[in-house]
Design a protein around this motif. Structure first.
Motif, PDB file in Angstrom:
ATOM      1  N   TRP A  35     -19.272 -16.809  20.274  1.00  0.00           N
ATOM      2  CA  TRP A  35     -18.684 -15.575  20.925  1.00  0.00           C
ATOM      3  C   TRP A  35     -18.551 -15.486  21.916  1.00  0.00           C
ATOM      4  O   TRP A  35     -19.442 -14.992  22.794  1.00  0.00           O
ATOM      5  N   ARG A  37     -15.876 -12.802  24.579  1.00  0.00           N
ATOM      6  CA  ARG A  37     -14.669 -12.008  24.920  1.00  0.00           C
ATOM      7  C   ARG A  37     -13.769 -11.836  25.945  1.00  0.00           C
ATOM      8  O   ARG A  37     -14.699 -12.628  27.110  1.00  0.00           O
ATOM      9  N   TYR A  93     -12.105 -11.213  21.042  1.00  0.00           N
ATOM     10  CA  TYR A  93     -13.124 -12.005  20.325  1.00  0.00           C
ATOM     11  C   TYR A  93     -12.692 -13.345  19.707  1.00  0.00           C
ATOM     12  O   TYR A  93     -11.570 -13.506  19.223  1.00  0.00           O
TER      13      TYR A  93
END
Length: 122
Positions: A35, A37, A93
């Protein structure tokens, strides 16, 4: 190959959200998932990642102790549990995947999802 992220939304500071990212299109054996962002006007930054077996994870200092990554290989899905959210966590995200192990550098990840917006109000 497709990555479909979901679970974003608006939450008050101190609240929680759980993001999901479903992968499809091929086998993801030996693929790490991660992940990142991106906040308005800022570079896309690493948040957390997990290897295929789930035995190795890396997490950014800014979210350590508040965010946790996990994956369900039977469902080809990676999750991001976000607790104690702060206004500075507000960002889009993105989930991502790469063959091999976890990496912190954005350019080493090869496939990206479309992103999901997380907004934390104060």
């Amino acid at each position: 190959v497709q990555l479909q992220a979901s679970g974003g939304g608006l939450v008050q500071a101190g609240g929680s959200l759980r993001l999901s990212c479903a992968a499809s299109g091929r086998s993801f054996v030996n693929y790490a998932m991660g992940w990142f962002r991106q906040a308005p006007g800022k570079e896309r930054e690493f948040v957390t990642a997990i290897d295929w077996r789930g035995t190795n994870t890396r997490t950014a200092d800014s979210v350590q102790g508040r965010f946790a990554v996990s994956r369900d290989n039977a469902k080809n899905t990676v999750y991001l549990q976000m607790n104690s959210l702060k206004p500075e966590d507000t960002a889009v995200y993105y989930c991502t995947t790469r063959y091999g192990g976890v990496q912190l550098r954005r350019e080493l990840w090869t496939t990206w999802g479309q992103g999901t917006q997380v907004t934390v109000s104060s």
